[in-house]
Design a protein around this motif. Structure first.
Motif, mmCIF file in Angstrom:
data_model
loop_
_atom_site.group_PDB
_atom_site.id
_atom_site.type_symbol
_atom_site.label_atom_id
_atom_site.label_comp_id
_atom_site.label_asym_id
_atom_site.label_seq_id
_atom_site.Cartn_x
_atom_site.Cartn_y
_atom_site.Cartn_z
ATOM 1 N N ILE A 35 42.700 37.888 49.491
ATOM 2 C CA ILE A 35 42.825 39.263 48.980
ATOM 3 C C ILE A 35 44.123 39.431 48.208
ATOM 4 C CG2 ILE A 35 43.133 41.679 49.678
ATOM 5 C CD1 ILE A 35 41.131 41.145 51.942
ATOM 6 N N HIS A 36 45.206 38.827 48.692
ATOM 7 C CA HIS A 36 46.485 38.918 47.982
ATOM 8 C C HIS A 36 46.407 38.244 46.613
ATOM 9 C CE1 HIS A 36 48.917 40.957 50.888
ATOM 10 N NE2 HIS A 36 48.679 40.061 51.836
ATOM 11 N N GLY A 37 45.515 37.243 46.509
ATOM 12 C CA GLY A 37 45.380 36.543 45.238
ATOM 13 C C GLY A 37 44.343 37.141 44.308
ATOM 14 N N PHE A 38 43.574 38.107 44.788
ATOM 15 C CA PHE A 38 42.531 38.743 43.975
ATOM 16 C C PHE A 38 43.116 39.797 43.041
ATOM 17 C CE2 PHE A 38 38.947 38.144 47.327
ATOM 18 C CZ PHE A 38 38.783 36.837 46.902
ATOM 19 N N SER A 39 42.493 39.899 41.881
ATOM 20 C CA SER A 39 42.731 41.082 41.047
ATOM 21 C C SER A 39 41.885 42.219 41.612
ATOM 22 C CB SER A 39 42.321 40.797 39.595
ATOM 23 O OG SER A 39 40.912 40.581 39.527
#
Length: 455
Positions: A76-80
């Motif tokens: 989630i932290h890496g998702f746009s």
């Protein structure tokens, strides 16, 4: 099998470093979501979001659900925002609720921000139900039919709306007020004539649960009735959701793990062992260890009280570990059997007399057998040639009988009392039972010793 998984993980790691994304995709689409999730958990690096983007949309959502909390958080932290919205849109509503419950506040804010208005409303409604209730694990994505619909109309509705439902095999029949009046299956609909109406083929005797029913009770019903899904109704018998078999299995696993931890005097944890820190494990274990250590002071006090008796017949002290250990083991056997029977619904508090009578008879048989074997051993090896050997052997053997009777009665009764007053019976398992039995077995031991040996 584990060797194969390790090999695939290393292969994917190498392909990811070499940026061979087409090959990666070809490999991943052949795997099951659970296996892909395991690979992601083993990788756990900054390239994980990149690997996730390679997956087809539907497979990605199914894989995301199977991941542990830490891997989900990393992704989630890496998702746009766009990528996060795509994942949330593909998840079933109960999976979104689980995700929201497990994530920290800043992540939850992002998830809900990317969800559509209807999803946010449903999630907030489901979050209002008490933790560990049927309402907290149910989904609102199911097929609803009307009693006046024909089989042909029903099949058309399933085709039109079923793609977004978590399960379509079981269909629920409600009236105009959303009250549950029956269920039917896709099989029944397909095998019926097109013009047969649903009310003629539906099963009216529906087994359902209330939104506030305990989730463990709900999960147990799947085992009792071999359900694939179970309808959930409110206080007015209106259908508000269903619990599916996959969620029931998760509940049973969680409850079993929790019971095992409690029975070993460990505070329940919601994290896997390898992902729990040393300090985290310490916090889960130390409270019970402190309680059991302090309660064990009663044992020391009893020994101190009979110190003069031990001094006059020193050999008595050498049998204390055997007597207390046997009592603890006997109590643990009874408590584990009763706790398991309580969890399966095989016995209730109203059966206490029958249970105690059965355990009493078992304890007599076990006690006499162990006492006889122990008496022979004492006479041949331990007390051969010693003063008052016969009487000391009699004291130890009678103590064993009394200790085992006491331990089995306590071990079977305390879990039933706990269950009756609303406390988890698993709390009354091995460590606590053992501590209680240790103290009482010493009282029995010294009571018999002072009577027979006049010390």
């Amino acid at each position: 099998m584990e060797t194969v998984k390790v090999g695939i993980t290393e292969t994917i790691r190498v392909l990811l470093e070499e940026k061979k994304f087409n090959t990666l995709r070809d490999i991943l689409v052949t795997l099951k979501p659970y296996d892909i999730a395991t690979i992601f958990e083993e990788l756990q690096d900054e390239k994980t979001p990149l690997l996730f983007r390679i997956l087809p949309k539907e497979l990605a959502a199914e894989t995301f659900v199977e991941m542990d909390d830490e891997t989900q958080k990393l992704l989630i932290h890496g998702f746009s925002d766009t990528e996060l919205k795509e994942v949330v849109d593909e998840l079933f509503i109960d999976d979104v609720v689980d995700l929201v419950e497990e994530m920290p506040a800043n992540v939850v804010k992002r998830i809900l921000k990317q969800a559509d208005k209807d999803t946010r409303k449903t999630v907030n409604e489901l979050l209002k139900y008490p933790e560990d209730s049927a309402g907290s694990i149910m989904t609102t994505e199911y097929i609803v039919l009307r009693p006046e619909m024909t089989a042909e109309q029903s099949i058309k509705r399933i085709r039109r709306t079923g793609v977004d439902k978590e399960t379509i095999y079981i269909c629920y029949v409600t009236d105009d007020n959303s009250k549950l009046i029956g269920i039917t299956s896709v099989k029944d609909l397909l095998l019926s004539d097109d013009d047969v109406i649903v009310s003629e083929i539906m099963e009216e005797n529906v087994i359902c649960v209330n939104t506030l029913d305990d989730q463990e009770k709900v999960a147990q019903m799947f085992s009792n009735y071999n359900f694939l899904a179970l309808p959930v109704v409110d206080t007015e018998n209106r259908l508000v959701g269903i619990v599916t078999i996959d969620d029931a299995i998760d509940v049973l696993q969680e409850e079993a793990t929790e019971d095992i931890e409690k029975m070993a005097a460990v505070m329940p944890s919601d994290k896997p062992y390898m992902k729990t820190s040393v300090f985290g494990i310490y916090k889960k274990r130390i409270p019970w260890l402190l309680v059991l250590m302090l309660s064990a002071t009663f044992t020391s006090a009893i020994i101190s009280h009979f110190e003069s008796a031990l001094a006059s017949v020193i050999v008595l002290s050498s049998f204390i570990p055997m007597i207390t250990g046997t009592g603890g083991n006997a109590g643990s056997q009874a408590s584990v059997s009763v706790i398991r029977a309580l969890s399966l619904g095989e016995i209730k508090f109203c059966n206490a007399v029958k249970v105690l009578w059965k355990e009493f008879r078992v304890s007599i048989l076990c006690g006499v057998t162990l006492a006889a074997a122990n008496f022979i051993k004492l006479m041949i090896f331990d007390l051969n040639g010693k003063e008052n050997a016969l009487f000391i052997g009699l004291v130890v053997s009678l103590t064993l009988i009394g200790t085992i009777i006491m331990a089995k009665l306590i071990g079977s009764f305390l879990p039933m009392v706990a269950h009756k007053i609303g406390v988890d019976p698993a709390v009354m398992a091995s460590p606590l039972i053992t501590t209680i039995c240790d103290a009482l077995s010493l009282l029995i031991y010294f009571g018999i010793a002072t009577t027979i040996l006049h010390i």
